[in-house]
Design an enzyme around this catalytic site. Sequence first.
Site, PDB file in Angstrom:
ATOM      1  N   TYR A  74      85.024  51.617  42.568  1.00  0.00           N
ATOM      2  CA  TYR A  74      85.285  52.169  41.228  1.00  0.00           C
ATOM      3  C   TYR A  74      85.807  51.064  40.298  1.00  0.00           C
ATOM      4  CZ  TYR A  74      87.933  54.332  37.482  1.00  0.00           C
ATOM      5  OH  TYR A  74      88.450  54.626  36.233  1.00  0.00           O
TER       6      TYR A  74
ATOM      7  N   SER B   8      95.291  53.613  28.681  1.00  0.00           N
ATOM      8  CA  SER B   8      94.079  54.427  28.586  1.00  0.00           C
ATOM      9  C   SER B   8      94.437  55.910  28.528  1.00  0.00           C
ATOM     10  CB  SER B   8      93.188  54.177  29.812  1.00  0.00           C
ATOM     11  OG  SER B   8      92.220  55.210  29.916  1.00  0.00           O
TER      12      SER B   8
ATOM     13  N   THR C  19      87.972  54.155  21.774  1.00  0.00           N
ATOM     14  CA  THR C  19      86.877  53.621  22.583  1.00  0.00           C
ATOM     15  C   THR C  19      85.583  54.282  22.104  1.00  0.00           C
ATOM     16  OG1 THR C  19      88.370  53.226  24.407  1.00  0.00           O
ATOM     17  CG2 THR C  19      86.024  53.311  24.941  1.00  0.00           C
TER      18      THR C  19
ATOM     19  N   ARG D   8      77.494  54.675  37.882  1.00  0.00           N
ATOM     20  CA  ARG D   8      77.595  53.433  38.651  1.00  0.00           C
ATOM     21  C   ARG D   8      77.338  53.782  40.121  1.00  0.00           C
ATOM     22  NH1 ARG D   8      81.483  53.316  34.586  1.00  0.00           N
ATOM     23  NH2 ARG D   8      82.936  54.428  35.922  1.00  0.00           N
TER      24      ARG D   8
ATOM     25  N   LYS E  30      86.977  49.894  19.916  1.00  0.00           N
ATOM     26  CA  LYS E  30      86.625  49.107  21.100  1.00  0.00           C
ATOM     27  C   LYS E  30      85.193  49.418  21.523  1.00  0.00           C
ATOM     28  CE  LYS E  30      88.151  48.161  25.817  1.00  0.00           C
ATOM     29  NZ  LYS E  30      87.271  48.975  26.662  1.00  0.00           N
TER      30      LYS E  30
ATOM     31  N   HIS F 177      82.441  46.999  27.852  1.00  0.00           N
ATOM     32  CA  HIS F 177      83.183  47.854  28.773  1.00  0.00           C
ATOM     33  C   HIS F 177      83.168  47.262  30.189  1.00  0.00           C
ATOM     34  CE1 HIS F 177      84.798  52.129  28.492  1.00  0.00           C
ATOM     35  NE2 HIS F 177      84.951  51.896  29.781  1.00  0.00           N
TER      36      HIS F 177
END
Length: 400
Positions: free
Chosen positions: A33, A115, A163, A172, A261, A285
């Site tokens: 991750y 975050s 973001t 992923r 961002k 990212h």
Amino acid sequence: MSMTARRRLRDIYLLTDFEKAVRRYLPKAVFEYVRNGAGSEISLRRNRAIFERFLWRPYRLRDVSACAAEITLFGERYAQPFGFAPTGGAAMTRYDADRIEAAAAQRHGLFYALSANSLTPLEDIIRVNPRAWFAAYLPSDRGVIDGMIDRVSHAGYTVFLVTCDVPVPAQRIPETRAGYAMPIRPNLRATLGGLRRPGWTLGTLGRTILRDGNPRIVNIRPQGGPGLFSREIASVGGSPCFTWDHIRHIRARWRGKLVLKGIMRPEDAREAAAIGVDGIVVSDHGARLLDTTVAPLEILREIRHASGSMTVMVDSGFRTGGDVLKAMALGADAVMIGRPFLQACALAGAAGLDRAVSILRTEILRDLGLLGISRLEALDMTLLKDLHEVGFAQMAPDTV
Ligand SMILES: Cc1cc2nc3c(=O)[nH]c(=O)nc-3n(C[C@H](O)[C@H](O)[C@H](O)COP(=O)(O)O)c2cc1C
């Protein structure tokens, strides 16, 4: 420093050493991750390879006895030109990682962005680090956006980072193969991975569940957020209909500094500047979203030119002090570091972060000296040879 931390940090000399070392202590799903990138990981590799395109041309015989690397961002002085990128799920890598990272940034005088995908209330983090920034993932519902702005503002944050690069969820494969999923669902691979890493299972997962029950991403919405084991967690995050209109709306309501961002095009930087945004982060990212994008470093100069007086930061693939200095020579005001800080924290907590910061700080000061300059302001393109520059080979030898 504990004996364990000392032992785990024994062979750490580079930021990239943390990834190799932490593999032994994290379950594969969590390790992947953090490590993995989108698609075939072409961008993940390119974000590193791109540093070979820009090569140094150092000055000689200049006094470098007093090199300094402090910067000013949004009116605040920071000890180094790098800081903490927002990283969701940090607390899955180590118990209480959000607090440990916020405290490390405060201790070392670095900027730190919390975050929205975090387990520690933003109101607690700002007590640990009064200069912390907040990095939001926002929906298109203006009521929720306003509620979020009010919550963050009320807590005392002065930098609100939005973001912008996750309109739809990314995928992923390595983390998926290893059993990582949100919501967390017991599956054979993840369970086996956990059994192989009992230290993490008891010390991170066990302790977090003991404290929180179903740990919640408490900073994603004005009233909190869903638990890691709850089905609703799949539906929070960015929104496919979150657009520039929302940024205009946020600009009108948020009084502090506003940062976007994920900017990757000059016209988007121009749009941000026109709206009155204070800063942008040129970022893909960390190659976690769309594979085969250009590397942020290679479009940095173009975007810098389009950004007017906005602060321009960059991230994705920065691993050495020299990398940070190259970005500054290309026009960045600061660099964000993502994975290495997470891995350092996972490996050895506060001591791991102290080591990571010390490595980068030492590299920056050493490289400044070796470049023959003593101040960051002296970094510019004349210090770099751009191997892709058209006609470079034909240039007169004294300018090459
Ligand atoms: C595990 C992980 C979680 C992340 N979570 C967020 C996030 O919640 N919000 C965000 O804006 N970026 C997030 N990012 C991206 C980072 O802020 C940053 O852009 C990226 O990690 C920089 O690349 P680097 O890891 O190569 O340094 C995350 C990155 C990682 C590795």
